[in-house]
Design a protein around this motif. Structure first.
Motif, PDB file in Angstrom:
ATOM      1  N   HIS A  43      -6.441   6.053   4.176  1.00  0.00           N
ATOM      2  CA  HIS A  43      -5.957   4.717   3.832  1.00  0.00           C
ATOM      3  C   HIS A  43      -6.629   4.105   2.611  1.00  0.00           C
ATOM      4  O   HIS A  43      -6.562   2.892   2.400  1.00  0.00           O
ATOM      5  CB  HIS A  43      -6.053   3.769   5.032  1.00  0.00           C
ATOM      6  CG  HIS A  43      -5.196   4.211   6.172  1.00  0.00           C
ATOM      7  ND1 HIS A  43      -3.887   3.840   6.299  1.00  0.00           N
ATOM      8  CD2 HIS A  43      -5.468   5.034   7.220  1.00  0.00           C
ATOM      9  CE1 HIS A  43      -3.380   4.394   7.379  1.00  0.00           C
ATOM     10  NE2 HIS A  43      -4.315   5.126   7.957  1.00  0.00           N
ATOM     11  N   ALA A  44      -7.259   4.908   1.780  1.00  0.00           N
ATOM     12  CA  ALA A  44      -7.876   4.400   0.548  1.00  0.00           C
ATOM     13  C   ALA A  44      -6.827   3.870  -0.413  1.00  0.00           C
ATOM     14  O   ALA A  44      -7.092   2.982  -1.212  1.00  0.00           O
ATOM     15  CB  ALA A  44      -8.692   5.490  -0.128  1.00  0.00           C
ATOM     16  N   CYS A  45      -5.617   4.388  -0.332  1.00  0.00           N
ATOM     17  CA  CYS A  45      -4.556   4.043  -1.281  1.00  0.00           C
ATOM     18  C   CYS A  45      -3.592   3.003  -0.729  1.00  0.00           C
ATOM     19  O   CYS A  45      -2.482   2.857  -1.245  1.00  0.00           O
ATOM     20  CB  CYS A  45      -3.792   5.304  -1.674  1.00  0.00           C
ATOM     21  SG  CYS A  45      -2.919   6.055  -0.286  1.00  0.00           S
ATOM     22  N   GLU A  46      -3.993   2.265   0.293  1.00  0.00           N
ATOM     23  CA  GLU A  46      -3.106   1.262   0.871  1.00  0.00           C
ATOM     24  C   GLU A  46      -2.741   0.189  -0.143  1.00  0.00           C
ATOM     25  O   GLU A  46      -3.606  -0.335  -0.841  1.00  0.00           O
ATOM     26  CB  GLU A  46      -3.742   0.595   2.089  1.00  0.00           C
ATOM     27  CG  GLU A  46      -3.563   1.357   3.349  1.00  0.00           C
ATOM     28  CD  GLU A  46      -3.992   0.574   4.581  1.00  0.00           C
ATOM     29  OE1 GLU A  46      -4.583  -0.521   4.452  1.00  0.00           O
ATOM     30  OE2 GLU A  46      -3.732   1.070   5.680  1.00  0.00           O
ATOM     31  N   VAL A  47      -1.466  -0.109  -0.210  1.00  0.00           N
ATOM     32  CA  VAL A  47      -0.943  -1.192  -1.044  1.00  0.00           C
ATOM     33  C   VAL A  47       0.043  -1.977  -0.183  1.00  0.00           C
ATOM     34  O   VAL A  47       0.537  -1.487   0.830  1.00  0.00           O
ATOM     35  CB  VAL A  47      -0.248  -0.665  -2.315  1.00  0.00           C
ATOM     36  CG1 VAL A  47      -1.247   0.030  -3.238  1.00  0.00           C
ATOM     37  CG2 VAL A  47       0.913   0.257  -1.988  1.00  0.00           C
ATOM     38  N   GLU A  48       0.316  -3.184  -0.611  1.00  0.00           N
ATOM     39  CA  GLU A  48       1.246  -4.019   0.133  1.00  0.00           C
ATOM     40  C   GLU A  48       2.552  -4.146  -0.631  1.00  0.00           C
ATOM     41  O   GLU A  48       2.553  -4.491  -1.817  1.00  0.00           O
ATOM     42  CB  GLU A  48       0.650  -5.404   0.347  1.00  0.00           C
ATOM     43  CG  GLU A  48       1.529  -6.324   1.156  1.00  0.00           C
ATOM     44  CD  GLU A  48       0.905  -7.692   1.363  1.00  0.00           C
ATOM     45  OE1 GLU A  48       1.663  -8.658   1.479  1.00  0.00           O
ATOM     46  OE2 GLU A  48      -0.332  -7.785   1.397  1.00  0.00           O
ATOM     47  N   VAL A  49       3.650  -3.847   0.029  1.00  0.00           N
ATOM     48  CA  VAL A  49       4.964  -4.083  -0.539  1.00  0.00           C
ATOM     49  C   VAL A  49       5.245  -5.562  -0.302  1.00  0.00           C
ATOM     50  O   VAL A  49       5.287  -6.010   0.847  1.00  0.00           O
ATOM     51  CB  VAL A  49       6.048  -3.212   0.133  1.00  0.00           C
ATOM     52  CG1 VAL A  49       7.418  -3.533  -0.434  1.00  0.00           C
ATOM     53  CG2 VAL A  49       5.720  -1.745  -0.027  1.00  0.00           C
ATOM     54  N   VAL A  50       5.382  -6.334  -1.379  1.00  0.00           N
ATOM     55  CA  VAL A  50       5.590  -7.772  -1.244  1.00  0.00           C
ATOM     56  C   VAL A  50       6.880  -8.021  -0.474  1.00  0.00           C
ATOM     57  O   VAL A  50       7.929  -7.482  -0.814  1.00  0.00           O
ATOM     58  CB  VAL A  50       5.599  -8.462  -2.626  1.00  0.00           C
ATOM     59  CG1 VAL A  50       5.949  -9.932  -2.496  1.00  0.00           C
ATOM     60  CG2 VAL A  50       4.248  -8.291  -3.298  1.00  0.00           C
ATOM     61  N   GLY A  51       6.760  -8.812   0.588  1.00  0.00           N
ATOM     62  CA  GLY A  51       7.905  -9.086   1.447  1.00  0.00           C
ATOM     63  C   GLY A  51       8.154  -7.985   2.451  1.00  0.00           C
ATOM     64  O   GLY A  51       9.194  -7.949   3.099  1.00  0.00           O
ATOM     65  N   GLY A  52       7.198  -7.078   2.564  1.00  0.00           N
ATOM     66  CA  GLY A  52       7.401  -5.939   3.463  1.00  0.00           C
ATOM     67  C   GLY A  52       6.161  -5.572   4.235  1.00  0.00           C
ATOM     68  O   GLY A  52       5.552  -6.404   4.890  1.00  0.00           O
ATOM     69  N   GLU A  53       5.744  -4.355   4.075  1.00  0.00           N
ATOM     70  CA  GLU A  53       4.670  -3.806   4.881  1.00  0.00           C
ATOM     71  C   GLU A  53       3.560  -3.218   4.015  1.00  0.00           C
ATOM     72  O   GLU A  53       3.681  -3.132   2.801  1.00  0.00           O
ATOM     73  CB  GLU A  53       5.234  -2.719   5.785  1.00  0.00           C
ATOM     74  CG  GLU A  53       5.869  -1.582   4.990  1.00  0.00           C
ATOM     75  CD  GLU A  53       6.607  -0.586   5.862  1.00  0.00           C
ATOM     76  OE1 GLU A  53       6.035  -0.130   6.859  1.00  0.00           O
ATOM     77  OE2 GLU A  53       7.744  -0.280   5.520  1.00  0.00           O
ATOM     78  N   THR A  54       2.506  -2.797   4.662  1.00  0.00           N
ATOM     79  CA  THR A  54       1.424  -2.093   4.001  1.00  0.00           C
ATOM     80  C   THR A  54       1.714  -0.602   4.111  1.00  0.00           C
ATOM     81  O   THR A  54       2.041  -0.106   5.190  1.00  0.00           O
ATOM     82  CB  THR A  54       0.071  -2.426   4.658  1.00  0.00           C
ATOM     83  OG1 THR A  54      -0.144  -3.835   4.554  1.00  0.00           O
ATOM     84  CG2 THR A  54      -1.068  -1.699   3.988  1.00  0.00           C
ATOM     85  N   ILE A  55       1.612   0.103   2.974  1.00  0.00           N
ATOM     86  CA  ILE A  55       1.921   1.537   2.952  1.00  0.00           C
ATOM     87  C   ILE A  55       0.796   2.307   2.267  1.00  0.00           C
ATOM     88  O   ILE A  55       0.010   1.724   1.524  1.00  0.00           O
ATOM     89  CB  ILE A  55       3.251   1.823   2.222  1.00  0.00           C
ATOM     90  CG1 ILE A  55       3.178   1.333   0.763  1.00  0.00           C
ATOM     91  CG2 ILE A  55       4.429   1.211   2.956  1.00  0.00           C
ATOM     92  CD1 ILE A  55       4.364   1.738  -0.094  1.00  0.00           C
ATOM     93  N   CYS A  56       0.728   3.576   2.504  1.00  0.00           N
ATOM     94  CA  CYS A  56      -0.191   4.464   1.791  1.00  0.00           C
ATOM     95  C   CYS A  56       0.569   4.995   0.572  1.00  0.00           C
ATOM     96  O   CYS A  56       1.570   5.705   0.715  1.00  0.00           O
ATOM     97  CB  CYS A  56      -0.652   5.610   2.674  1.00  0.00           C
ATOM     98  SG  CYS A  56      -1.763   5.090   3.986  1.00  0.00           S
ATOM     99  N   ALA A  57       0.090   4.643  -0.618  1.00  0.00           N
ATOM    100  CA  ALA A  57       0.788   5.015  -1.850  1.00  0.00           C
ATOM    101  C   ALA A  57       0.845   6.522  -2.056  1.00  0.00           C
ATOM    102  O   ALA A  57       1.793   7.022  -2.666  1.00  0.00           O
ATOM    103  CB  ALA A  57       0.120   4.346  -3.047  1.00  0.00           C
ATOM    104  N   CYS A  58      -0.140   7.256  -1.535  1.00  0.00           N
ATOM    105  CA  CYS A  58      -0.197   8.697  -1.779  1.00  0.00           C
ATOM    106  C   CYS A  58       0.933   9.465  -1.108  1.00  0.00           C
ATOM    107  O   CYS A  58       1.263  10.568  -1.527  1.00  0.00           O
ATOM    108  CB  CYS A  58      -1.552   9.268  -1.365  1.00  0.00           C
ATOM    109  SG  CYS A  58      -1.811   9.329   0.420  1.00  0.00           S
ATOM    110  N   ILE A  59       1.528   8.888  -0.072  1.00  0.00           N
ATOM    111  CA  ILE A  59       2.599   9.585   0.643  1.00  0.00           C
ATOM    112  C   ILE A  59       3.914   8.804   0.584  1.00  0.00           C
ATOM    113  O   ILE A  59       4.829   9.072   1.349  1.00  0.00           O
ATOM    114  CB  ILE A  59       2.217   9.875   2.111  1.00  0.00           C
ATOM    115  CG1 ILE A  59       1.860   8.587   2.845  1.00  0.00           C
ATOM    116  CG2 ILE A  59       1.080  10.890   2.183  1.00  0.00           C
ATOM    117  CD1 ILE A  59       1.691   8.751   4.351  1.00  0.00           C
TER     118      ILE A  59
END
Length: 79
Positions: A43-59
């Motif tokens: 989860h080092a690459c977690e980002v937030e999709v504005v208006g959505g959810e938190t995702i792992c950018a690497c996958i």
């Protein structure tokens, strides 16, 4: 299909294709997203999709059926 991807807090926007890996889009935009395992486990690459959810950018990739995507890149100082 072309998608406008905006990265916060730097307010950098780049054009991407649906299905394109999110880390690749960020790199092309000059945005650094920290990574660790590159498998979504750490989860080092977690980002937030504005208006959505938190995702792992690497996958994750740019979703289909959208014309604009805003990603909030917050950096955990422990990484």
């Amino acid at each position: 299909m072309s998608v406008q991807v905006s990265f916060l807090p730097d307010e950098v926007t780049v054009e991407a294709e649906a299905g394109e890996p999110l880390l690749q889009v960020a790199e092309r935009a000059g945005v650094k997203i920290p990574t660790g395992c590159l498998m979504g486990s750490c989860h080092a690459c977690e980002v937030e999709v504005v208006g959505g959810e938190t995702i792992c950018a690497c996958i994750s990739s740019v979703p289909e059926n959208t014309s604009h995507l805003t990603i909030d890149v917050y950096v955990d100082p422990t990484w």
